[in-house]
Design a protein around this motif. Structure first.
Motif, short mmCIF file in Angstrom:
data_model
loop_
_atom_site.label_atom_id
_atom_site.label_comp_id
_atom_site.label_asym_id
_atom_site.label_seq_id
_atom_site.Cartn_x
_atom_site.Cartn_y
_atom_site.Cartn_z
N TYR A 51 16.77 11.00 16.29
CA TYR A 51 15.56 11.11 15.46
C TYR A 51 14.48 10.15 15.95
CZ TYR A 51 12.55 11.22 11.32
OH TYR A 51 11.47 11.33 10.48
N GLN A 60 10.02 9.87 1.48
CA GLN A 60 10.49 11.26 1.60
C GLN A 60 11.09 11.73 0.28
OE1 GLN A 60 12.86 11.35 5.21
NE2 GLN A 60 10.99 11.64 6.42
N ASP A 61 11.80 10.84 -0.41
CA ASP A 61 12.30 11.19 -1.75
C ASP A 61 11.14 11.45 -2.69
OD1 ASP A 61 15.23 10.47 -1.29
OD2 ASP A 61 14.28 8.57 -0.80
N SER A 66 14.09 20.18 -2.35
CA SER A 66 15.23 19.29 -2.13
C SER A 66 14.85 18.35 -0.99
CB SER A 66 16.48 20.10 -1.75
OG SER A 66 16.29 20.64 -0.45
N ILE A 67 15.52 17.22 -0.90
CA ILE A 67 15.20 16.24 0.15
C ILE A 67 15.44 16.87 1.53
CG2 ILE A 67 17.48 15.10 -0.07
CD1 ILE A 67 14.19 13.30 0.80
N GLU A 68 16.48 17.71 1.62
CA GLU A 68 16.79 18.36 2.91
C GLU A 68 15.65 19.31 3.30
OE1 GLU A 68 18.96 18.29 0.31
OE2 GLU A 68 20.31 16.74 1.11
N ASP A 69 15.21 20.11 2.33
CA ASP A 69 14.12 21.05 2.63
C ASP A 69 12.83 20.31 2.99
OD1 ASP A 69 15.82 23.13 2.14
OD2 ASP A 69 14.98 23.69 0.19
N LYS A 127 12.55 17.35 4.37
CA LYS A 127 12.68 16.80 5.73
C LYS A 127 12.54 17.89 6.78
CE LYS A 127 15.38 12.66 4.72
NZ LYS A 127 16.67 11.98 4.80
N GLU A 128 13.10 19.04 6.47
CA GLU A 128 12.98 20.16 7.42
C GLU A 128 11.53 20.60 7.58
OE1 GLU A 128 15.41 23.74 6.97
OE2 GLU A 128 17.16 22.43 6.78
#
Lengths: 287, 114
Positions: A29, B91-92, B101-104, B106-107
């Motif tokens: 990353y 990011q949160d 969602s945190i994953e989405d 970040k994506e």
């Protein structure tokens, strides 16, 4: 006389400091971003600046909203870092150069930029993270620095054109400093990012790449943007590009990009690293 | 949002917001110090009273709701110090505000590079 030999510009995202603290520079990353600093280290090693003027924005460490300076200049021989609330390790103090600070203050004030002078100043991640990137632990020690802040928190912000002119005044001040020394500039912040609101996470690659071109070849095109245009195109925190604009204004000679790297994402931000060579106007005239 | 910039989804911290959110931001500024973070966690209501938060600001703090905190005059840089108490980063905070969602989230950030 002092000479401005060039400049470095970089994003200053706090999580870069977190990655340094955790030793994650080679993680997939982070690697593309940290690798961009190899040429920076080579440039510093080759050019050996004596002092660095750091143009950045404070995020609520040394200034609160009780008093918010538009332009602030550190005027101390040492600057401390402190806890900002989210667990970044506190860094040891950084050396200042109060003689150069006061020379800049005197000369920039004489050009009608009414500054706030800071004989005590805590430097936040926007100063400390880039200094760690330029001079990582275990290598050469950081050179003395003069911190200069531009308000990017509380509107109204200084207009981008005003920041450019402020930078020009800083450049003239440095070039009239009687000490024989090499001065580098460091602009930190940006590029596009937005932390707040339902548009949080906004990044604009096209605009960032445009900025990285214009900052070299046509800085006045950047300086002509309004604050609103920058927020629309670069997000509400993208206004930090003001620090880049001021840095570019300070270089009066022939400016070229020695290195340029753009990487998405660095946390929520369009990550950018650039090195600029500056052949001072006086040297050009003498040729 | 009472600002004249009028950019969709984009709060701008104008004088009106600075005035409205002063107490809230002052409390969040205090979270630069570890002892103050501990004092907040020990007695959140007393800590908010000490800084004279209004009822909307108090409720937004209780709700841990970033958009409500901004509407109550909070500035994101000071609010980040509040989020830091709970080990949350930008990011949160971004995921919460966008309802992702945190994953989405970040994506989505990674996708900006493509």
């Amino acid at each position: 006389m002092a000479r401005i030999i060039g400049a470095i510009a970089t994003s200053h995202v706090p999580s870069i400091g977190g990655a340094i603290a955790k030793g994650q520079q080679k993680d997939p990353y982070w690697k593309p971003f940290f690798d961009a600093f190899d040429p920076v280290h080579e440039w510093l090693d080759r050019n050996k600046p004596d002092v660095i003027v750091v143009i950045y924005n404070d995020h609520g460490l040394t200034y609160f909203l009780d008093k918010m300076p538009t332009f602030g200049v550190g005027a101390a021989d040492s600057y401390t870092n402190a806890d900002e609330g989210w667990g970044l390790p506190v860094r040891p103090p950084y050396k200042g150069d109060s003689e150069l600070s006061w020379h800049i203050i005197d000369n920039v004030m004489a050009e009608d930029f009414d500054l706030v002078t800071c004989q005590e100043m805590q430097v936040d991640h926007a100063f400390v993270v880039p200094m760690q990137l330029l001079w990582p632990d275990g290598g050469a020690k950081p050179i003395p620095a003069v911190p200069i802040t531009i308000n990017s928190i509380q509107h109204p912000l200084p207009r981008p054109e005003r920041c450019y002119k402020f930078g020009q005044a800083i450049g003239r001040a440095i070039e009239s400093f009687p000490r024989d020394c090499k001065v580098a500039l460091l602009a930190t912040g940006g590029l596009s990012h937005q932390l707040d609101g339902t548009r949080a996470g906004f990044i604009n690659k096209e605009f960032d790449l445009w900025c990285m071109d214009k900052i070299v070849n046509d800085p006045e095109a950047l300086a002509k943007l309004s604050t609103k245009e920058i927020i629309e195109k670069a997000g509400s925190q993208g206004v930090e590009v003001m620090c880049w604009i001021a840095m570019r204004g300070a270089m009066h000679g022939l400016v070229s990009a020695a290195f340029s790297k753009y990487h998405i994402p660095v946390s929520n931000t369009g990550g950018a690293v650039m090195i600029f060579d500056n052949q001072p106007a006086m040297a050009l005239a003498a040729e | 949002m009472d600002d004249h910039f009028n950019i969709p989804g984009t709060p701008v911290f104008t004088g009106a917001q600075a005035r409205k959110g002063y107490a809230l931001n002052k409390m969040c500024f205090s979270f630069n110090e570890g002892d103050n973070r501990k004092a907040f966690l020990a007695d959140e209501e007393a800590y908010m009273d000490k800084y004279q938060l209004n009822s909307a600001q108090k409720q937004a703090i209780r709700n841990r709701n970033v958009l409500e905190l901004i509407a109550a005059g909070g500035n994101i840089y000071y609010l980040a110090k509040f989020a830091g108490i709970f080990g949350l980063g930008v990011q949160d905070v971004g995921a919460q505000q966008t309802g992702m969602s945190i994953e989405d989230f970040k994506e989505m950030l990674v996708a900006h590079g493509h």
